[in-house]
Design an enzyme around this catalytic site. Sequence first.
Site, PDB file in Angstrom:
ATOM      1  N   ASP A 180       0.857  -1.183   0.000  1.00  0.00           N
ATOM      2  CA  ASP A 180       0.000   0.000   0.000  1.00  0.00           C
ATOM      3  C   ASP A 180       0.892   1.231   0.000  1.00  0.00           C
ATOM      4  O   ASP A 180       1.602   1.502   0.962  1.00  0.00           O
ATOM      5  CB  ASP A 180      -0.851  -0.056   1.287  1.00  0.00           C
ATOM      6  N   ASP A 275      -2.971   4.554  -2.379  1.00  0.00           N
ATOM      7  CA  ASP A 275      -3.874   5.289  -1.506  1.00  0.00           C
ATOM      8  C   ASP A 275      -4.307   6.612  -2.154  1.00  0.00           C
ATOM      9  O   ASP A 275      -3.457   7.373  -2.639  1.00  0.00           O
ATOM     10  CB  ASP A 275      -3.152   5.573  -0.179  1.00  0.00           C
ATOM     11  N   GLU A 333      -6.931   3.709  -5.303  1.00  0.00           N
ATOM     12  CA  GLU A 333      -8.122   4.110  -4.544  1.00  0.00           C
ATOM     13  C   GLU A 333      -8.566   5.455  -5.110  1.00  0.00           C
ATOM     14  O   GLU A 333      -7.835   6.430  -5.018  1.00  0.00           O
ATOM     15  CB  GLU A 333      -7.791   4.241  -3.053  1.00  0.00           C
ATOM     16  N   HIS A 404     -10.638  -1.812   5.344  1.00  0.00           N
ATOM     17  CA  HIS A 404     -10.257  -1.289   6.657  1.00  0.00           C
ATOM     18  C   HIS A 404     -10.900   0.065   6.953  1.00  0.00           C
ATOM     19  O   HIS A 404     -10.662   0.627   8.012  1.00  0.00           O
ATOM     20  CB  HIS A 404      -8.736  -1.177   6.727  1.00  0.00           C
ATOM     21  N   ASP A 405     -11.658   0.617   6.023  1.00  0.00           N
ATOM     22  CA  ASP A 405     -12.258   1.940   6.203  1.00  0.00           C
ATOM     23  C   ASP A 405     -13.766   1.895   6.404  1.00  0.00           C
ATOM     24  O   ASP A 405     -14.410   2.941   6.389  1.00  0.00           O
ATOM     25  CB  ASP A 405     -11.999   2.813   4.959  1.00  0.00           C
TER      26      ASP A 405
HETATM   27  O1  TEU Z   1      -8.836   6.419   2.454  1.00  0.00           O
HETATM   28  C1  TEU Z   1      -9.318   7.535   1.779  1.00  0.00           C
HETATM   29  C2  TEU Z   1     -10.735   7.771   1.856  1.00  0.00           C
HETATM   30  O2  TEU Z   1     -11.171   8.785   1.376  1.00  0.00           O
HETATM   31  C3  TEU Z   1     -11.634   6.774   2.475  1.00  0.00           C
HETATM   32  O3  TEU Z   1     -11.852   7.147   3.806  1.00  0.00           O
HETATM   33  C4  TEU Z   1     -12.915   6.721   1.734  1.00  0.00           C
HETATM   34  O4  TEU Z   1     -13.565   7.951   1.821  1.00  0.00           O
HETATM   35  C5  TEU Z   1     -13.804   5.663   2.305  1.00  0.00           C
HETATM   36  O5  TEU Z   1     -13.150   4.419   2.212  1.00  0.00           O
HETATM   37  C6  TEU Z   1     -15.096   5.562   1.576  1.00  0.00           C
HETATM   38  O6  TEU Z   1     -15.930   4.678   2.265  1.00  0.00           O
HETATM   39  C7  TEU Z   1      -7.480   6.137   2.403  1.00  0.00           C
HETATM   40  C8  TEU Z   1      -7.165   5.002   3.331  1.00  0.00           C
HETATM   41  O7  TEU Z   1      -7.832   3.849   2.908  1.00  0.00           O
HETATM   42  C9  TEU Z   1      -7.525   5.413   4.731  1.00  0.00           C
HETATM   43  O8  TEU Z   1      -7.330   4.379   5.648  1.00  0.00           O
HETATM   44  C10 TEU Z   1      -6.660   6.594   5.082  1.00  0.00           C
HETATM   45  O9  TEU Z   1      -7.034   7.095   6.339  1.00  0.00           O
HETATM   46  C11 TEU Z   1      -6.779   7.712   4.066  1.00  0.00           C
HETATM   47  O10 TEU Z   1      -6.678   7.250   2.725  1.00  0.00           O
HETATM   48  C12 TEU Z   1      -5.662   8.724   4.239  1.00  0.00           C
HETATM   49  O11 TEU Z   1      -4.437   8.179   3.870  1.00  0.00           O
END
Ligand code: TEU
Length: 623
Positions: A180, A275, A333, A404-405
Amino acid sequence: MEITRNSRLKDVIKTASGHDIIARLLYSLGMDLDAVRRTPLGLLKIGSLKRLSFGKLSDASVDALIEILNSLKDEDPGEDGTVRHEWWKEAVFYQVYPRSFRDSNADGVGDIPGIIEKLDYIKSLGVDAIWCSPFYDSPNADNGYDIRDYRKIMAEFGTLDDVRRLIDECHARGIRLIIDLVMNHTSDEHEWFRKALAGDEGYMDYYIWKDEPNNWTSFFSGPAWKYFPQTGRYALHLFADKQMDLNWDNPQVRREMYDIADFWLDLGADGFRLDVVSFISKADGLPDGDPTVGKLISFTGIEHYFHGPHLDEYLREFNREVLEPHGAYTVGECPGNGIRMSRMITGDDRGELSQLFSFDHIDNPGKKRFDVYDLDLRKMMPELLRWQTEYSDHCWPTIFFDNHDNPRMCSKIDHAGRYHDQINKLLATILLTMKGTPYIYQGSEIGMTDYPFTDLSQYRDIESLNYFDEQTGKGMTQKEAMQRLLYGSRDHARIPMQWDGTSAAGFSDAEPWIGVNPDHVTVNVADEYFDPDSVLNFYRYMIGLRKDHKKALIYGSFRRIDAGKDVLAFIREANERFTVVVNLTGGTAKRPKGISGDRIISNYSDPGSMLRPYEAEVYFSRI
Ligand code: TEU
Ligand code: CA
């Protein structure tokens, strides 16, 4: 096509940006794009969006929207009906969140040797590749998504040698490993930022500064700008105020990132999950965002960076310089990019990314992650199905329900927990029979559920903690804020992996860094491993089925069967035919007529005359 107030919606959605942005706005307002396509709504002029939005969009917002639409590119990768065969189209991925997977040295924190210990388990699932969330040196403001040193490993997780060993041990088992990479921002403790603060002009230009902040807001509450007295200026942070956005318009920054990527590919990584990579290019001059449009898409300002002016150019450069020479795979992403703009990023001949993650299906139309509601699978389908039928043969979807989000999808659908077993198997059925690359998040394969948080002190995630402060600061009651965290916190996905029924679920011999779900006494790998009816063995069966029938289940055609609004039914077909039938509701439903073939798997043992709550079944026939 120049868009004006008089342009009709049905014409606006013919362009990539028009399509995606209108889709996104309607989605936020609780509607689906199909409404514009199939009803007289399409004849409305874009100027009348104000009315459609029930007054949420002012005239000024509509004008801002038109300006954005005219500023975004519209290129199409085309489509000629040929699908290229690639390893990653045939692979099933498994996402590991290192902090919560397995703690090998009893300090309560998962680590790299812990992952190595469990590789045989991962292999036993039948998966082909692992995506590992960040393991770099980091002060952990955002669990490693704030990188202090891209070439060092977080001390809690192990050493660079451990990661070398992880790569080798994966490869020895025929598993690919993608890592990642966070290229949009670094930690404020990264040496580049420290040098910038110390007055080094060269390093100042690695980041994004303004004398006066614009109105952009951070994903983690509050403004996206932080004042630094050392420089007398504000620096941009789209995420935590310790995650400083890099200035990708500076060629040196891009060079640094390419060197870092080279370093990891040389070490043996097979590719990257990138990311928020779609955010790397920001609009010239960093203009204010339109608060209404921004909030409808997600956050104020996002229209100026979710697919910025140089995004495609930078991705192509990265590809040419680094990815292509290594034959590396990428999954970006890309929040905010809908299906048509995503085609611009992932089309076979675009030379940008292999695949991307898009997120609209993760919450129902009109809902956001912290909203208190049960997700309705019926309302998820239009978005999910669009990626099956409209993404073109030159692009390949990713499919996922958990990461994980996000809270666990089974809990999102059914907070009361009446049908978790059926729902988990239903999700596995869809995940592994649809067209696209499935991503399984650790624990989904055993049916892990949300944690029963009762107190603020149990939360760890900066997003949750900031959210609580911001909302209660604005007058929300603590009770309501707690309720919203319970429905939306990312911590639900970050509780320890449940290996067995012992006190720390076999995750650790010490007190874990975050709570262990009490349901681990029944939901765990050890108990499910040999239970033929477990979620775990359902996943194994479905993964095996997909791999044994690649022609039909991977490259075969996708065709929907009309089965009414409560039932999803579709056929995957090549030399063989698989018919998938899914009851999307917690009630009973009618099985569509004319289903043929052998019923080879289901989340209910015997076939009933009606489809029972969340029943999912697969039929097989030779043709
Ligand atoms: O996530 C970015 C992000 O915008 C997500 O929170 C997204 O909005 C969500 O998944 C939608 O349901 C990435 C990483 O996955 C996250 O863990 C980090 O905190 C973020 O970037 C910052 O690096
Ligand atoms: Ca540890």
